[in-house]
Design a protein around this motif. Structure first.
Motif, PDB file in Angstrom:
ATOM      1  N   THR B 349      14.440  -6.838 -17.656  1.00  0.00           N
ATOM      2  CA  THR B 349      13.897  -6.475 -18.965  1.00  0.00           C
ATOM      3  C   THR B 349      15.007  -6.325 -20.000  1.00  0.00           C
ATOM      4  OG1 THR B 349      12.103  -5.256 -17.902  1.00  0.00           O
ATOM      5  CG2 THR B 349      12.521  -4.757 -20.216  1.00  0.00           C
ATOM      6  N   ALA B 354      15.517  -8.663 -23.216  1.00  0.00           N
ATOM      7  CA  ALA B 354      15.859  -7.992 -24.474  1.00  0.00           C
ATOM      8  C   ALA B 354      17.124  -8.547 -25.115  1.00  0.00           C
ATOM      9  CB  ALA B 354      16.005  -6.496 -24.236  1.00  0.00           C
ATOM     10  N   THR B 357      15.811 -12.018 -26.818  1.00  0.00           N
ATOM     11  CA  THR B 357      14.653 -11.983 -27.720  1.00  0.00           C
ATOM     12  C   THR B 357      14.746 -10.732 -28.599  1.00  0.00           C
ATOM     13  OG1 THR B 357      13.325 -10.727 -26.146  1.00  0.00           O
ATOM     14  CG2 THR B 357      13.156 -13.137 -26.034  1.00  0.00           C
ATOM     15  N   LEU B 359      12.624  -8.124 -28.611  1.00  0.00           N
ATOM     16  CA  LEU B 359      11.601  -7.222 -28.078  1.00  0.00           C
ATOM     17  C   LEU B 359      11.830  -5.796 -28.571  1.00  0.00           C
ATOM     18  CD1 LEU B 359      11.251  -8.253 -24.307  1.00  0.00           C
ATOM     19  CD2 LEU B 359       9.588  -8.601 -26.118  1.00  0.00           C
ATOM     20  N   GLU B 363       7.564  -2.860 -26.267  1.00  0.00           N
ATOM     21  CA  GLU B 363       7.313  -4.144 -25.583  1.00  0.00           C
ATOM     22  C   GLU B 363       8.160  -4.239 -24.309  1.00  0.00           C
ATOM     23  OE1 GLU B 363       6.252  -7.025 -29.399  1.00  0.00           O
ATOM     24  OE2 GLU B 363       8.341  -6.537 -28.966  1.00  0.00           O
ATOM     25  N   GLN B 364       9.377  -3.721 -24.382  1.00  0.00           N
ATOM     26  CA  GLN B 364      10.226  -3.711 -23.176  1.00  0.00           C
ATOM     27  C   GLN B 364       9.610  -2.811 -22.105  1.00  0.00           C
ATOM     28  OE1 GLN B 364      14.431  -2.899 -23.918  1.00  0.00           O
ATOM     29  NE2 GLN B 364      14.238  -3.774 -25.963  1.00  0.00           N
TER      30      GLN B 364
END
Lengths: 72, 480
Positions: B349, B354, B357, B359, B363-364
């Motif tokens: 993640t 992360a 992107t 994020l 969202e993570q």
């Protein structure tokens, strides 16, 4: 970045004495001078296992003392 | 009541207890990324020690450990005990710095610290990739071990793989809910069960065999070689394992991540000296069981000997007690596997998704929970048909992870460390891991390379040399 953050690394040991103690304990755990020992305690516990047990408790004590001294 | 029903009743109680503890932990936490992956960094000293121990001592401790002791005898205690006690030193010298850096800079995963402290995203990715690649086979050991337990207890009545699916499902529920917080508090239940039930197993089996003195006397007469190091193991191999454990254990991502969760560095200091206080006595239990198994069952094959604990319990205890005791093995499986899932999910993640992107934190948080599910399925798929016995499966992962040790130590303790040298060190080390694995499958690893030591030793040594020499050379270049 704050000054404190910059100062975090590298960490340092308080003295070489502690390195010596931990290396010595590791070398003693080899017990190479009695490698072929067949002696047992109480009919079931090999003497060399007892030797290791004692050394591990010494290690625990040394670590406890070390934690009192080393505060990075 | 049929044997299968007894096992199912004990299992249901244990799983319900784990779910309850996991649910309670979730209710006390917050739905934030920080709480999900590092329990808001509020874990107290004694709880931290328990979760470190429960996470480290896996299904291998309950099954593979006794199996190896059955085959090798008391010398297996020597291969495992002092080195594992030295993990206390690693908790102090690596754990405290990692905790301090994590708290100061908000790191949640091992590669985040490596990236942050080296300034090299490439090194962070490489470090994370190694962690994930070598933790997956280790993760497969856990459901495999649980499957062995269930099959032995029910005499094949419960298929091991389906039992592993059930246990993994329960684990997923509480990890999905509470993340690290649930993992830590279920570790307390699971670690307590593991310890208490392992000691119960020793007492029951020893009583069944006639007591410690009788067992020792009978063993000494029938299998004297099980008491001796000479002929069983060399001092080079002994030293190798003594040095390997303190180097590899903190490199397990599930252990490394736990250095972040302490409420203060006092928690890590306490865990450091408690480790060698508990390990020496705790490790006697599986060794005693394994060695004693030679009296009742002297001719077990290598794979069968990994089930020596359930085999002995079924011989010397009523089924309900055997089922109860072997719940400890299931606890050992779950306490390690849930932490591995969470650690790998956090890496994928934070260090992959992360970093490439945009994020947001919520969202993570959501992605991390779904990745836990996906990784559990991968682990089960690997466990369906593991390649060799438990110890051999895990041993490949150990050397692969230990290659990260020089880089970790250097970044924390040496100001001349250069990220390019760390990358060279890791790549060289992993290439050597692959080469020694292939050589072992063929004609064997050449003696000139190992000099009688475990292959991990020359590999770690060469990785360290490359890191030191490379950093010094690159440092000189940058000065001119």
């Amino acid at each position: 970045m704050t000054g404190t953050e910059r100062e975090l690394r590298p960490f340092r040991l308080p003295s070489l004495r502690w390195t010596g103690i931990f290396v010595l304990l590791t070398l003693l755990s080899l017990d190479i001078w009695a490698w072929d020992s067949k002696a047992v305690i109480g009919g079931w516990l090999p003497v060399w296992v007892f030797h290791l047990l004692v050394l591990q408790f010494v290690l625990a004590f040394a670590l406890w003392r070390f934690t009192q001294e080393w505060k990075p | 009541m049929s044997p299968t029903l007894i096992v199912l009743a004990v299992l249901t109680l244990y799983l319900a207890g784990s779910l309850w503890v996991g649910w309670r932990s979730w209710r006390q936490g917050a739905a934030t990324l920080d709480d999900y992956f590092v329990a808001s960094r509020r874990i107290s000293p004694l709880v931290l020690f328990c979760t470190l121990a429960a996470t480290n001592f896996s299904a291998f401790f309950f099954l593979g450990f006794a199996g190896a002791s059955y085959r090798l005898g008391w010398p297996f205690y020597g291969l495992m005990a002092f080195g594992t006690s030295l993990v206390g030193l690693s908790i102090l010298l690596l754990g405290v710095p990692i905790y301090k850096l994590g708290k100061a800079k908000g790191y949640l995963t091992p590669p985040e610290l490596i990236t942050g402290e080296s300034g090299s995203q490439m090194l962070g990715w490489l470090y994370g990739a190694v962690l994930v690649i070598f933790t997956l086979p280790y993760l497969a050991v856990q459901p495999y071990g649980a499957g062995l337990v269930l099959e032995s207890l029910t005499d094949g009545g419960i298929d091991g793989f389906h039992g592993a699916v059930l246990l993994t499902g329960v684990m997923l529920i509480y990890i999905w809910l509470g993340g690290m917080r649930s993992s830590v508090w279920t570790d307390l239940l699971q670690g307590g069960l593991m310890l208490g039930l392992m000691l119960t197993a020793v007492l029951v089996v020893m009583q069944g065999l006639g007591g410690f003195g009788t067992v020792g006397g009978d063993l000494a007469a029938a299998h004297p070689q099980k008491f001796m190091r000479e002929g069983a193991v060399t001092w080079q191999v002994w030293l190798s394992y003594t040095l390997l454990w303190p180097m590899v254990v903190p490199m397990f991502p599930q252990l490394f991540s736990r250095f972040y969760i302490a409420e203060s560095d006092k928690a890590l200091r306490t865990a450091a000296w408690l480790y060698p206080t508990i390990v020496p006595l705790l490790f006697l239990a599986p060794v005693l069981l394994g060695v004693s198994g030679n009296l009742d069952f002297p001719e077990l094959a290598k794979a069968e000997s990994d089930s020596i604990v359930p085999i002995l319990l079924l011989e010397h205890a009523p089924l309900w007690l055997a089922a109860l005791v072997m719940t400890g093995a299931l606890a050992a499986f779950m306490s390690t596997a849930d932490s591995q899932l969470l650690a790998m999910s956090s890496i994928l993640t934070r260090d992959i998704a992360a970093s490439i992107t945009e994020l947001k934190e919520d969202e993570q948080y959501s992605l991390g929970r779904w990745l836990v599910v996906a990784l559990a399925i991968v682990g089960l798929a690997l466990a369906y048909d593991p390649p060799d016995t438990i110890f051999n499966v895990v041993s490949q992962a150990f050397t692969g992870l230990a290659v990260l040790f020089p880089t970790t130590v250097a970044l924390l303790w040496w100001r001349h460390t250069r990220s390019e040298a760390c990358i060279a060190s890791i790549l060289t080390g992993e290439t050597l891991v692959a080469w020694t694995y292939l050589a072992a499958q063929g004609g064997g690893i050449p003696e000139w390379f190992t000099q009688g030591f475990h292959p991990s030793m020359p590999i770690i040594f060469l990785s360290a040399v490359i890191l030191i020499v490379g950093s010094l050379l690159l440092g000189k270049d940058s000065e001119t």
